[in-house]
Design a protein around this motif. Structure first.
Motif, PDB file in Angstrom:
ATOM      1  N   ASP A 149      11.661  75.564  33.017  1.00  0.00           N
ATOM      2  CA  ASP A 149      11.997  76.459  34.131  1.00  0.00           C
ATOM      3  C   ASP A 149      11.358  77.834  33.917  1.00  0.00           C
ATOM      4  O   ASP A 149      11.532  78.463  32.875  1.00  0.00           O
ATOM      5  N   VAL A 150      10.625  78.299  34.927  1.00  0.00           N
ATOM      6  CA  VAL A 150       9.868  79.540  34.783  1.00  0.00           C
ATOM      7  C   VAL A 150      10.740  80.784  34.948  1.00  0.00           C
ATOM      8  O   VAL A 150      10.451  81.832  34.354  1.00  0.00           O
ATOM      9  N   VAL A 151      11.813  80.702  35.730  1.00  0.00           N
ATOM     10  CA  VAL A 151      12.607  81.897  36.052  1.00  0.00           C
ATOM     11  C   VAL A 151      13.247  82.534  34.814  1.00  0.00           C
ATOM     12  O   VAL A 151      13.192  83.761  34.661  1.00  0.00           O
ATOM     13  N   PRO A 152      13.853  81.768  33.890  1.00  0.00           N
ATOM     14  CA  PRO A 152      14.416  82.414  32.697  1.00  0.00           C
ATOM     15  C   PRO A 152      13.374  83.076  31.800  1.00  0.00           C
ATOM     16  O   PRO A 152      13.731  83.823  30.889  1.00  0.00           O
ATOM     17  N   ARG A 153      12.110  82.809  32.047  1.00  0.00           N
ATOM     18  CA  ARG A 153      11.037  83.390  31.236  1.00  0.00           C
ATOM     19  C   ARG A 153      10.371  84.580  31.925  1.00  0.00           C
ATOM     20  O   ARG A 153       9.413  85.141  31.401  1.00  0.00           O
ATOM     21  N   LEU A 154      10.853  84.924  33.113  1.00  0.00           N
ATOM     22  CA  LEU A 154      10.267  86.044  33.845  1.00  0.00           C
ATOM     23  C   LEU A 154      10.678  87.372  33.220  1.00  0.00           C
ATOM     24  O   LEU A 154      11.830  87.563  32.856  1.00  0.00           O
ATOM     25  N   SER A 155       9.738  88.264  33.106  1.00  0.00           N
ATOM     26  CA  SER A 155      10.019  89.620  32.636  1.00  0.00           C
ATOM     27  C   SER A 155       8.834  90.496  33.014  1.00  0.00           C
ATOM     28  O   SER A 155       7.747  89.990  33.330  1.00  0.00           O
ATOM     29  N   VAL A 156       9.036  91.790  32.977  1.00  0.00           N
ATOM     30  CA  VAL A 156       7.942  92.716  33.297  1.00  0.00           C
ATOM     31  C   VAL A 156       6.788  92.520  32.321  1.00  0.00           C
ATOM     32  O   VAL A 156       5.617  92.455  32.706  1.00  0.00           O
ATOM     33  N   VAL A 157       7.127  92.383  31.044  1.00  0.00           N
ATOM     34  CA  VAL A 157       6.093  92.202  30.019  1.00  0.00           C
ATOM     35  C   VAL A 157       5.396  90.856  30.198  1.00  0.00           C
ATOM     36  O   VAL A 157       4.168  90.759  30.127  1.00  0.00           O
ATOM     37  N   GLY A 158       6.187  89.808  30.436  1.00  0.00           N
ATOM     38  CA  GLY A 158       5.606  88.479  30.606  1.00  0.00           C
ATOM     39  C   GLY A 158       4.686  88.397  31.809  1.00  0.00           C
ATOM     40  O   GLY A 158       3.596  87.822  31.733  1.00  0.00           O
ATOM     41  N   LEU A 159       5.120  88.983  32.932  1.00  0.00           N
ATOM     42  CA  LEU A 159       4.290  88.977  34.136  1.00  0.00           C
ATOM     43  C   LEU A 159       3.015  89.791  33.937  1.00  0.00           C
ATOM     44  O   LEU A 159       1.931  89.371  34.350  1.00  0.00           O
TER      45      LEU A 159
END
Length: 233
Positions: free
Chosen positions: A89-99
């Motif tokens: 699942d991509v949503v739990p891995r979303l972050s400003v740094v990750g994006l």
């Protein structure tokens, strides 16, 4: 998301106080999926910090939540909040740094010679030489990184998927078809993870399908059914 959580906590307070007085032994469970899960996490913390609700048994189950807490807050509320993450699942891995890092990688790949782009398409990683990509330093964004809340349970499977199935969702009178993998008949298990395991943003074939609430529901039912069967035996 913060305003939604604040609205929920404010509107629900009188109802929860009344129900808690009628059923003092009952626990209060806050839950949600996706952005609703993030709001549920924040609302839970707000209610636990409320003087009138502080002594109530309040807990939260966040399903496919985006990262909304600092590391300190996530650690403090570890016994109260449980975050469920389905496979890739991509949503739990979303972050400003990750994006930011993901966009920089996409930009760098876009500027590669055609031969190396073809190597990526063909998954010929040695020829693609992705480790040679020149990426900017984003360490200054690290202090702003948010993490998943509380205890993290990762729903994983070691099975390979071959069957393609369709999931239909009715939106505004119409329907949208999402093609995904057949999950229901596969064996899943829960693995406890740390926030660091979800730092990198990875886009994989099942990353968006894994976020679908129907899949979360089906997989959780399978896991609970198997555990009930095992306990009877």
């Amino acid at each position: 998301m913060f305003l939604s959580a604040k609205h929920v906590a404010t509107m629900a307070k009188p109802v929860l106080l009344r129900l808690a007085s009628e059923q003092p032994t009952y626990a209060i469970t806050v839950t949600g999926h996706s952005l609703g899960a993030g709001a549920a996490v924040l609302a839970t913390i707000m209610m636990r910090n409320d003087a009138d609700l502080a002594n109530k048994n309040i807990r939260c189950f966040a399903v496919g939540s985006p990262p909304v807490l600092t590391k300190r807050m996530a650690s403090v509320h570890r016994t109260v909040i449980t975050s469920l993450v389905n496979n890739n699942d991509v949503v739990p891995r979303l972050s400003v740094v990750g994006l930011a890092n993901y966009f920089e990688v996409c930009k760098a790949v876009h500027e590669l010679p055609r031969a190396r782009k073809m190597a990526i398409d063909l998954r010929m990683w040695k020829r693609a030489r992705l480790d040679e990509l020149e990426l900017p330093d984003l360490t200054e964004l690290e202090p702003s990184r948010l993490v998943l809340g509380g205890r993290i349970l990762h729903m994983r499977t070691d099975k390979k998927f071959n069957t393609i199935t369709k999931y239909w969702y009715h939106l505004y009178g119409g329907s949208t078809c999402c093609r995904g993998k057949e999950y229901v008949d596969k064996t899943y298990y829960l693995m406890e993870r740390e926030p660091e395991n979800f730092r990198k943003m990875k886009i994989r074939p099942g990353s968006f399908i894994d976020h679908v609430p129907q899949l979360y529901s089906a997989i959780l039912k399978q896991i609970l059914k198997r555990r009930m069967t095992d306990s009877k035996e």
